[in-house]
Scaffold this motif. Structure first.
Motif, PDB file in Angstrom:
ATOM      1  N   VAL A 444      61.020  -2.926 -10.270  1.00 58.58           N
ATOM      2  CA  VAL A 444      62.255  -2.101  -9.579  1.00 58.58           C
ATOM      3  C   VAL A 444      63.176  -2.762 -11.037  1.00 58.58           C
ATOM      4  O   VAL A 444      62.968  -3.073 -12.519  1.00 58.58           O
ATOM      5  CB  VAL A 444      62.913  -2.825  -8.822  1.00 58.58           C
ATOM      6  N   GLU A 445      63.729  -1.234 -11.332  1.00 57.91           N
ATOM      7  CA  GLU A 445      65.063  -1.356 -12.154  1.00 57.91           C
ATOM      8  C   GLU A 445      66.324  -1.531 -11.992  1.00 57.91           C
ATOM      9  O   GLU A 445      66.688  -2.784 -13.583  1.00 57.91           O
ATOM     10  CB  GLU A 445      64.462  -0.504 -13.391  1.00 57.91           C
ATOM     11  N   ASP A 446      66.382  -1.697 -10.529  1.00 53.62           N
ATOM     12  CA  ASP A 446      67.802  -1.609 -10.594  1.00 53.62           C
ATOM     13  C   ASP A 446      68.401  -3.769  -9.920  1.00 53.62           C
ATOM     14  O   ASP A 446      67.733  -4.231  -8.977  1.00 53.62           O
ATOM     15  CB  ASP A 446      68.237  -1.182  -8.545  1.00 53.62           C
ATOM     16  N   PRO A 447      69.322  -4.388 -10.946  1.00 51.23           N
ATOM     17  CA  PRO A 447      69.657  -5.842 -10.722  1.00 51.23           C
ATOM     18  C   PRO A 447      69.753  -5.970  -9.255  1.00 51.23           C
ATOM     19  O   PRO A 447      69.501  -6.856  -8.639  1.00 51.23           O
ATOM     20  CB  PRO A 447      70.237  -5.624 -11.367  1.00 51.23           C
ATOM     21  N   LEU A 449      68.954  -4.392  -6.487  1.00 49.76           N
ATOM     22  CA  LEU A 449      68.128  -3.860  -5.343  1.00 49.76           C
ATOM     23  C   LEU A 449      67.285  -5.275  -5.768  1.00 49.76           C
ATOM     24  O   LEU A 449      66.454  -5.797  -4.604  1.00 49.76           O
ATOM     25  CB  LEU A 449      66.909  -3.083  -5.888  1.00 49.76           C
ATOM     26  N   ALA A 450      66.566  -5.998  -7.353  1.00 48.53           N
ATOM     27  CA  ALA A 450      66.076  -7.003  -7.527  1.00 48.53           C
ATOM     28  C   ALA A 450      66.606  -8.536  -6.735  1.00 48.53           C
ATOM     29  O   ALA A 450      65.756  -9.066  -6.155  1.00 48.53           O
ATOM     30  CB  ALA A 450      65.688  -7.074  -8.675  1.00 48.53           C
ATOM     31  N   ASP A 451      67.578  -8.190  -6.856  1.00 48.98           N
ATOM     32  CA  ASP A 451      68.702  -9.379  -5.708  1.00 48.98           C
ATOM     33  C   ASP A 451      68.392  -9.413  -4.283  1.00 48.98           C
ATOM     34  O   ASP A 451      67.846 -10.773  -3.436  1.00 48.98           O
ATOM     35  CB  ASP A 451      69.966  -9.807  -6.348  1.00 48.98           C
ATOM     36  N   ARG A 452      68.116  -8.310  -3.957  1.00 50.68           N
ATOM     37  CA  ARG A 452      67.926  -8.321  -2.530  1.00 50.68           C
ATOM     38  C   ARG A 452      66.465  -8.514  -1.857  1.00 50.68           C
ATOM     39  O   ARG A 452      66.186  -9.263  -0.555  1.00 50.68           O
ATOM     40  CB  ARG A 452      68.516  -6.864  -1.989  1.00 50.68           C
ATOM     41  N   LEU A 453      66.046  -8.238  -2.507  1.00 44.81           N
ATOM     42  CA  LEU A 453      64.350  -8.921  -2.773  1.00 44.81           C
ATOM     43  C   LEU A 453      63.632 -10.002  -3.174  1.00 44.81           C
ATOM     44  O   LEU A 453      63.329 -10.633  -2.238  1.00 44.81           O
ATOM     45  CB  LEU A 453      63.595  -7.918  -3.717  1.00 44.81           C
ATOM     46  N   ASN A 454      64.919 -11.458  -3.678  1.00 48.19           N
ATOM     47  CA  ASN A 454      64.329 -11.914  -3.793  1.00 48.19           C
ATOM     48  C   ASN A 454      65.269 -12.691  -2.557  1.00 48.19           C
ATOM     49  O   ASN A 454      65.792 -14.355  -2.773  1.00 48.19           O
ATOM     50  CB  ASN A 454      65.098 -12.898  -4.832  1.00 48.19           C
ATOM     51  N   PHE A 461      60.950 -10.651 -10.729  1.00 46.79           N
ATOM     52  CA  PHE A 461      61.631 -11.493 -12.177  1.00 46.79           C
ATOM     53  C   PHE A 461      61.920  -9.715 -13.833  1.00 46.79           C
ATOM     54  O   PHE A 461      60.895  -9.268 -13.468  1.00 46.79           O
ATOM     55  CB  PHE A 461      60.352 -11.764 -12.432  1.00 46.79           C
ATOM     56  N   LEU A 462      62.841  -9.477 -14.286  1.00 45.29           N
ATOM     57  CA  LEU A 462      63.139  -8.446 -14.352  1.00 45.29           C
ATOM     58  C   LEU A 462      63.599  -9.021 -16.227  1.00 45.29           C
ATOM     59  O   LEU A 462      63.707 -10.091 -16.430  1.00 45.29           O
ATOM     60  CB  LEU A 462      64.558  -7.795 -14.334  1.00 45.29           C
ATOM     61  N   PRO A 507      58.466   2.437  -6.861  1.00 42.84           N
ATOM     62  CA  PRO A 507      59.524   2.592  -7.780  1.00 42.84           C
ATOM     63  C   PRO A 507      59.766   3.012  -9.017  1.00 42.84           C
ATOM     64  O   PRO A 507      59.146   3.736  -9.690  1.00 42.84           O
ATOM     65  CB  PRO A 507      60.061   1.325  -8.021  1.00 42.84           C
ATOM     66  N   HIS A 508      60.675   3.862  -9.677  1.00 43.29           N
ATOM     67  CA  HIS A 508      60.508   5.196 -10.899  1.00 43.29           C
ATOM     68  C   HIS A 508      59.833   4.277 -12.602  1.00 43.29           C
ATOM     69  O   HIS A 508      59.031   4.618 -12.366  1.00 43.29           O
ATOM     70  CB  HIS A 508      62.381   4.887 -11.091  1.00 43.29           C
TER      71      HIS A 508
END
Length: 754
Positions: A444-447, A449-454, A461-462, A507-508
């Protein structure tokens, strides 16, 4: 002395406080939390005799220590039971339940549960919160990952097999566990696919669709049931007396333990049913035996047992005698469960360090996990690029290609991703040509959303590089390869509890990557990892092959590589329909007829969508229930029936069809039987699954598959209210349909007289 007599005698010796203590169920705090517990003083509760069961332990040592404290704190030496979420394996993690549903194989389901029971019981667990058998028809709902899919017949066979695998024939056997059917009921029908939200259903759908797997699991011997978070038709399930005492215990004949879900009783207040004291009384009287995590029973039942519950403004009048009687009843069920599995005879009977060491991730368990991947993965498209050519140069692309942290999928609470095999590792072991692996894009590219997924530890890992740099690297690798294998899909926590989505496309950044890879001209294989059906309309056009593997567990790399290299035939068939676009959901194959049916092409003032191509059925999606390809070709003979006209309740219609492998490889087919009831008293689904058989055929081999249809298979649920629903049928013409999926069928009519 019988178990019931033992429990009755013990209840007579117990004080009210001791009985209420047995209704308290807490977490050991050794695993993930999914709510806000009211207390963490587990040791204090045990020392005071205020705990009946504990869940979330992770070792024999832990179980033994907690049990010693419990026995010392109980005036009657009452032991704890120990529970755990064992949704798709314990230490050996199998594919997600939605993937296992795609296997269409009751023996596999039984064996998966058997392995899970062996491993869990070896670590002191004797009660598992599985199988999850919620019917799920909206892939926006994240917990479809834990569901066996959209169909009540398939889910019922899954429930039976899993219960028998968990519980075995002897409840005192050390390698069996008490199963728990969850979540009762209609949790998967949440409005908008929003987790924990409510459901509004007709009596016919409630009983005929969502209750059927519970009926089957109870008949198979399930020892417990868990309530669901939702309200059904405005009545929250943890206080739904009509469904718990009326249907579950009454009509379905359930006699086991009814447990709350995590703070489910406490949450009745948020549903609007009253203060914590009020909802404690309502839940108990409704039939919830144990309170998980909220401790409302512990805090409020002592007073209610003395004074009763009176809320005239809400029409609630429950006497103290009713409360006391319900406490005795609930406590009796807790004690009976412990007695039946032998805990009163030996509270430490499950604590065996040697057995735990031998059982965990045993070679046979890993072999079954590997096989289960080939049985549950679904080949959606193949333009001749799979299996991979031996010796070919492969560009393996994607954030998930060499990732270990996401492999196990959601609700693998006792699994260790470090023991899992990555897809790159698996393909290296199985393929004799060079493999270049690059990332290509972030998941994913949205930070945010990444935090929610973690939420349960970092799995996303972005990259510090730009999206352009990563795509350029992937394109270069693809151009230098004979074939590109792009591993795409979701992060582990993108599906599962509280993981609802408004958009179920990829995801985009991954969609952009796929477009770039397709533009290279190198044949493109997509391996899709996800916990829900995805809308893949565009990807199906761009890729040369699409293999949907779900989240595959401990043996992920080896199992997927077996399919990619042709060592195994992909034999999964979709347990849930795939929409073309998110706007189609909810979508399922049991679409009902309407007064203006969709004609197969767009026509104004017919059921359908203005913006959907004519090639995609509006009601049933891009890929239908039961769909899946093989590496070979199967043909079906015209089906026949032994008798076209039947009469009476004991008659049996026998349908025969011959299936032939016309290809050059051994392959596996799932032969599916559906029934249509053209004329009925209410609107009915156009087809319903009533049988399936999974067969493996060598090249040129044929097999006759026989289905036996009884009058029960023709029946449907009908009623004005939940408790007056009856199974009825209408004499006349029925159509038996057989084929490879719910959209590719041959029909033959029969006439059945009363």
């Amino acid at each position: 002395m019988s178990d019931h007599d033992f429990v009755a005698a013990l209840l007579q010796r117990m004080t009210l406080a001791e009985k209420i203590g047995q209704l308290n169920l807490l977490s050991a705090g050794e695993g993930p939390e999914t709510g806000s517990p009211a207390v963490r003083n587990v040791q204090g509760r045990l020392e005071a005799g205020q705990l009946g069961g504990l869940f979330g332990t992770k070792s024999v040592r832990s179980v033994r220590a907690w049990q010693e404290i419990a026995l010392a704190g109980s005036a009657h030496g009452i032991p704890l039971f120990f529970a755990e979420d064992v949704i798709h394996g314990h230490r050996t993690i199998f594919p997600l339940p939605i993937a296992l549903g795609c296997a269409f194989n009751p023996q596999l389901w039984h064996d998966v549960a058997r392995v899970a029971a062996i491993e869990a019981s070896a670590e002191g667990i004797n009660h598992v919160y599985a199988p999850m058998i919620d019917i799920a028809r909206d892939p926006r709902w994240g917990r479809i990952a834990e569901s066996p899919g959209e169909d009540p017949y398939l889910a019922s066979r899954y429930a039976e097999a899993m219960v028998k695998g968990f519980e075995g024939d002897d409840p005192t056997a050390l390698d069996t566990v008490v199963s728990c059917l969850k979540h009762f009921i209609a949790y998967g029908a949440a409005v908008g696919g929003r987790d924990y939200d409510n459901a509004s259903l007709s009596p016919e759908d409630t009983i005929g669709v969502y209750a059927e797997p519970f009926r089957a699991g109870i008949a198979a011997g399930a020892g417990s049931v868990m309530g669901s978070f939702n309200a059904l038709n405005k009545r929250p399930m943890h206080a739904h007396r009509e469904m718990i005492r009326g249907w579950l215990r009454g009509k379905a004949g359930f006699e086991g333990l009814m447990v709350a879900d995590y703070t489910g009783i406490m949450e009745l207040s948020a549903h609007g049913l009253g203060d914590r004291e009020t909802v404690s009384g309502l839940a108990l009287i409704a039939g919830i035996d144990m309170d998980m995590m909220g401790e409302d029973y512990l805090n409020h039942l002592p007073r209610l047992a003395k004074e009763g519950l009176s809320r005239p403004e809400s029409g609630i009048e429950i006497s103290a005698a009713e409360i006391c009687s319900a406490v005795d009843e609930a406590c009796g069920r807790v004690l009976l469960l412990k007695k039946r599995i032998g805990l009163f005879d030996d509270p430490f009977r499950y604590c065996d360090d040697d057995r735990a060491a031998k059982a965990t991730l045993a070679p046979a368990h890993r072999r079954l996990a590997r096989t289960s991947i080939t049985e549950s993965s679904v080949l959606l498209k193949n333009d001749g690029v799979l299996p991979l050519e031996p010796g070919s140069r492969i560009a393996m692309v994607g954030a998930a290609a060499d990732d270990r942290t996401n492999l196990l999928g959601t609700w693998s609470v006792s699994g260790d991703h470090r023991q899992a095999v990555t897809l790159l590792e698996g393909l290296h072991a199985a393929h004799d040509g060079p493999i270049t692996c690059v990332k290509g894009s972030d998941i994913v590219e949205d930070p945010i959303l990444a935090d929610r997924l973690n939420v349960h530890g970092q799995t996303v890992f972005l990259d510090t590089r730009s999206a352009t740099m990563m795509i350029d690297e992937a394109v270069a690798a693809a151009r230098a390869a004979h074939v590109t294998v792009a591993v795409v899909g979701e992060a582990r926590e993108a599906s599962g509890e509280c993981s609802s989505l408004t958009d179920i496309t990829l995801p985009h950044p991954q969609r952009v990557l796929i477009e770039a890879l397709a533009a290279t001209g190198t044949p493109l294989v997509l391996v899709v990892k996800a916990g829900r059906p995805l809308a893949l309309e565009q990807e199906m056009k761009l890729a040369d092959a699409v293999l949907f593997v779900w989240f595959t567990g401990t043996e992920a790399g080896h199992g997927v590589a077996d399919i990619l290299t042709g060592e195994a035939d992909p034999s999964g068939r979709l347990a849930a329909s795939f929409p073309a676009r998110t706007g189609q959901v909810p979508v399922h194959y049991q679409a009902e007829s309407t007064g203006r049916p969709y004609p197969g092409r767009f026509e104004k003032f017919k059921t359908g969508y203005l913006d959907l191509p004519d090639t995609i059925p509006a009601a049933t999606g891009l890929f239908p229930f039961g769909f899946g390809l093989s590496y070979t070709r199967f043909s079906y003979s015209k089906p026949t029936v032994d008798e076209a006209r039947l009469k009476g309740p004991d008659a049996v219609a026998v349908l025969r069809v011959t299936v032939t492998n016309e290809g050059e490889r051994t392959g596996t087919e799932v032969v599916q039987l559906y029934i249509s009831d053209p004329i009925a008293r209410i609107t009915r689904p156009m087809i319903e699954l009533r049988g399936f058989e999974k067969i493996t055929l060598q090249p040129g081999m044929s097999r006759e598959v026989v289905f036996h249809v009884t009058r029960r298979d023709l029946a449907y649920a009908m009623g004005e209210s939940l408790l007056d629903v009856e199974w009825v049928w209408d004499p006349g013409v029925f159509v038996l349909r057989v084929g490879r999926n719910s959209r590719d069928l041959q029909g033959i009519p029969i006439h059945w007289d009363a």
